[in-house]
Design an enzyme around this catalytic site. Structure first.
Site, PDB file in Angstrom:
ATOM      1  N   ASP A 337       0.931  -1.203   0.077  1.00 39.18           N
ATOM      2  CA  ASP A 337      -0.028  -0.048   0.066  1.00 39.18           C
ATOM      3  C   ASP A 337       0.871   0.975  -0.142  1.00 39.18           C
ATOM      4  OD1 ASP A 337      -2.422   1.654   0.560  1.00 39.18           O
ATOM      5  OD2 ASP A 337      -1.561   1.814   2.335  1.00 39.18           O
ATOM      6  N   ASP A 552      -1.755  -1.003   5.812  1.00 37.54           N
ATOM      7  CA  ASP A 552      -2.083  -0.153   7.146  1.00 37.54           C
ATOM      8  C   ASP A 552      -3.690   0.163   7.266  1.00 37.54           C
ATOM      9  OD1 ASP A 552      -1.825   2.027   5.214  1.00 37.54           O
ATOM     10  OD2 ASP A 552      -1.827   3.360   6.959  1.00 37.54           O
ATOM     11  N   ASP A 556      -7.213  -1.822   3.129  1.00 37.13           N
ATOM     12  CA  ASP A 556      -6.139  -2.776   2.572  1.00 37.13           C
ATOM     13  C   ASP A 556      -6.450  -4.158   3.168  1.00 37.13           C
ATOM     14  OD1 ASP A 556      -4.409  -1.083   1.630  1.00 37.13           O
ATOM     15  OD2 ASP A 556      -3.818  -0.347   3.478  1.00 37.13           O
TER      16      ASP A 556
END
Length: 666
Positions: A337, A552, A556
């Site tokens: 990410d 995080d 996600d």
């Protein structure tokens, strides 16, 4: 007395919530007491205590094993362990060697502990779902006949009108009918900047409204909103068994079936066809069950994984599932990410440019004077740079007014100061500086956000439309900057032989490629919703098989759950990401990803060595048993000795190794 009653009450509460753990603890205590009683010569008491340990610790394994046998007509490892333990106990009674009963009780204890650990792991899904559901409000303000009323979100229907006040969480997916506001969508897309939304735009449940009131029309039923879709994706991804897990289960059942059938064959066929006496045959069969028991095989894996977990914890790498230590050692591709993972997740002033006649500090001071009255993330970054990084003070601003999605204006020492987007500032002061405009375009092409600062020398109360007296003071560039360790981490991962490193983000393509280029990542997927990230992970798995996801945010969570191994940032990560992931990098230390992979690879090597050693011992003991060279005592010593040996071998993972660079790695 009260303290003792309280302790017992606490134990009962824990036992009710975690019955497998309570059974394992009770079994351990009973095994210890039984062993002590046996050493003191209290045979009757010792046997009673040890048989109690069998009953308490082995109940769950026996139930599961018998259920599998009854429903699926299959032997599994649980039933084999119970048979081996009971066989050891019966041999102990028969031979009056009661320490064999202790051996069986220890075997029961090991499996009870394993069952408790599996139970803890299975409870993660429920916690994940509860945290995801907490991301949306329970009620919404519904407008009916120009009247406002509180209604449960679950009762909302498509077409209902919902009012969302400034600073509130949006309760439902909908289309804006009235109003405009900056929406913080970090929980859904991971974008670092609030998205400006106006009439006709779609907003999502669980996102945070900014400073404007919004009237929405519900466009999806509550069970179909984005958060609910994330919930279903997490449930589906966590319940799907990877092929490796299915293979392990098939192997366990096949091994157990073979051992039981072989044991029965040894007890029956030699007397019928080879002339053995029945007592000798049954004796060899029971010895076979003891020495063929896969304790050493089991010990070849778990101590190694537990040692690796302890090693990782010392380094700030939290493994939540021992199986994932093996998986991360076989990772071929890693998806990151962007916001909060590869970047800090917080906006930062990266450049200040002043026009002729002004200075960088003056530009920052005037901008900070206005932005100190705002709660916008860009304003917070400007104030942080001016106050903490450059230790600047500024005069008091009056008549400050925020223009939603455009900028902010205010009066400072008789001048109207304007801070905001290029078009807004140009409209206030009558034109932009060509050189600064060119520089602004270049910065924005790099994925940065530019904020213009200008002064209008006209009297703020004047009604004149001529803006010629205004002039541009400069511009400020802000960006969510890459973590200092991100580029080095990516470089080392490439050195480790990771075949593919990709970046997944909800940000726009331009910003994403700018950040990826600075870090050294070539494979970029931008403008993704949570379900899009999940689809990318699935495509990567089709190509590379073993794929890790590092993230995080709530957005996600589905990708973390679906990936072969999910890795969350421990400091910046949301509760849902931390609960969903298999590995947590504590303190947001991205550089710990490389040691985690090295630790996984080293664990795989040691586990393979241990399995080879355990199988070698089993084969040697079986051959000795068939040749008649092995009695029960020697067989037990060999069996337990091999278990101890592979356990000690696994403990090697407690020690770090030194790399060629002189640093300690896992």
């Amino acid at each position: 007395m009260n303290r003792q009653a309280l302790s017992f009450s606490n134990y009962l509460m824990l036992a009710k919530e975690y019955p497998e753990a309570a059974a394992a603890a009770a079994c351990g205590v009973l095994v210890l007491l039984g062993w002590l009683a046996l050493n003191l010569g209290w045979i009757g008491l010792a046997l009673f205590i040890l048989w109690s340990a069998y009953a308490i610790g082995g109940y769950e394994s026996a139930r599961e094993g018998l259920t599998t046998l009854w429903q699926e007509k299959e032997f599994d490892i649980d039933l084999l362990m119970i048979v081996a333990a009971l066989g050891a106990a019966c041999l102990g009674l028969w031979q009056r060697d009661y320490y064999l009963t202790v051996d069986g009780a220890v075997l029961i204890l090991i499996f009870a502990i394993s069952g408790a650990l599996e139970s803890f792991a299975m409870q993660r899904t429920d916690r994940n779902i509860r945290r995801l559901m907490a991301a949306t409000p329970d009620t919404a303000r519904v407008i009916q006949s120009d009247r406002e009323s509180e209604v449960a979100v679950a009762k909302l229907e498509v077409g209902d009108l919902v009012l969302v006040k400034p600073g509130e969480l949006i309760p439902i997916d909908g289309i804006i009918l009235e109003g405009n506001s900056a929406i913080n969508q970090a929980s859904i897309t991971g974008e670092s900047l609030p998205a400006q939304k106006s009439i006709g735009d779609e907003v999502f449940a669980g996102t945070l409204n900014g400073s404007g009131a919004l009237k929405l029309r519900v466009n999806k039923p509550p069970e179909s909103n984005l958060i609910q879709r994330i919930v279903r994706l997490v449930e589906q991804a966590q319940t799907e068994q990877p092929p490796s897990q299915q293979f392990i289960e098939r192997f366990e059942r096949g091994y157990a079936r073979f051992i039981v059938l072989a044991g029965l064959s040894i007890a029956i066929f030699p007397p019928l066809f080879l002339g053995w006496d029945w007592t000798s045959a049954i004796y060899r069969s029971l010895v076979f069950l003891v020495v063929a028991s896969p304790c050493a095989l089991m010990a070849s894996i778990m101590p190694a994984l537990l040692s690796a977990i302890a090693n990782g914890a010392r380094q700030g790498i939290l493994f939540k599932n021992g199986a994932q230590i093996e998986t991360i050692g076989r990772v071929k591709a890693i998806a990151f990410d962007k916001t909060g993972t590869l970047t800090s997740g917080k906006l930062k002033v990266v450049r200040v440019i002043s026009s002729s006649g002004s200075s960088e500090n003056l530009v920052l001071q005037l901008a900070a004077a206005l932005e100190s009255c705002s709660e916008h993330p860009i304003g917070e970054a400007i104030v942080l740079e001016a106050r903490h990084n450059r230790q600047l003070d500024w005069p008091l601003a009056t008549n400050v007014q925020a223009r939603v999605g455009q900028g902010i204006v205010g009066d400072i020492e008789g001048k109207r100061i304007v801070v905001g987007k290029a078009a807004f500032v140009s409209g206030e002061v009558g034109g932009l500086h060509p050189e600064l405009l060119k520089e602004s375009d270049r910065l924005e092409a790099e994925g940065k956000t530019t904020v213009w600062v200008a002064a209008n020398t006209e009297n703020p109360d004047s009604n004149k439309s001529d803006k010629a007296s205004g002039h541009i003071l400069g511009l400020i560039a802000v960006a969510d900057t890459p973590r200092s360790e991100a580029a080095e981490t990516v470089r080392r991962l490439k050195e480790l032989g990771i075949e593919s490193i990709a970046m997944l983000t909800g940000d726009n393509e331009q910003t994403a490629r700018s950040v990826a280029g600075a870090i050294g990542i070539e494979e970029v997927y931008a403008e993704l919703l949570p379900e899009d990230k999940l689809a990318v992970i699935q495509r990567l798995q089709q190509k590379y098989k073993i794929v890790a996801m590092v993230g995080d945010g709530i957005n996600d969570a589905p990708a973390l759950a679906r990936s072969s191994v999910g890795i969350a940032m421990g400091g910046a990560g949301t509760d849902v990401a931390l609960e969903t992931a298999d590995i947590v990098l504590m303190g947001d230390r991205l550089e710990k990803l490389e040691p985690a992979i090295r630790l996984g690879r080293r664990a795989n090597r040691i586990i393979k060595q241990n399995i080879t050693l355990a199988l070698s011992f089993i084969v040697l003991l079986l051959l000795a048993n068939f040749a008649g060279f092995l009695n029960l005592s020697i067989g037990t010593i060999g069996h337990e000795g091999s278990t101890v040996l592979v356990t000690l071998s696994g403990l090697r993972l407690l020690k770090n190794v030194k790399s060629s660079r002189g640093e300690f790695l896992a």
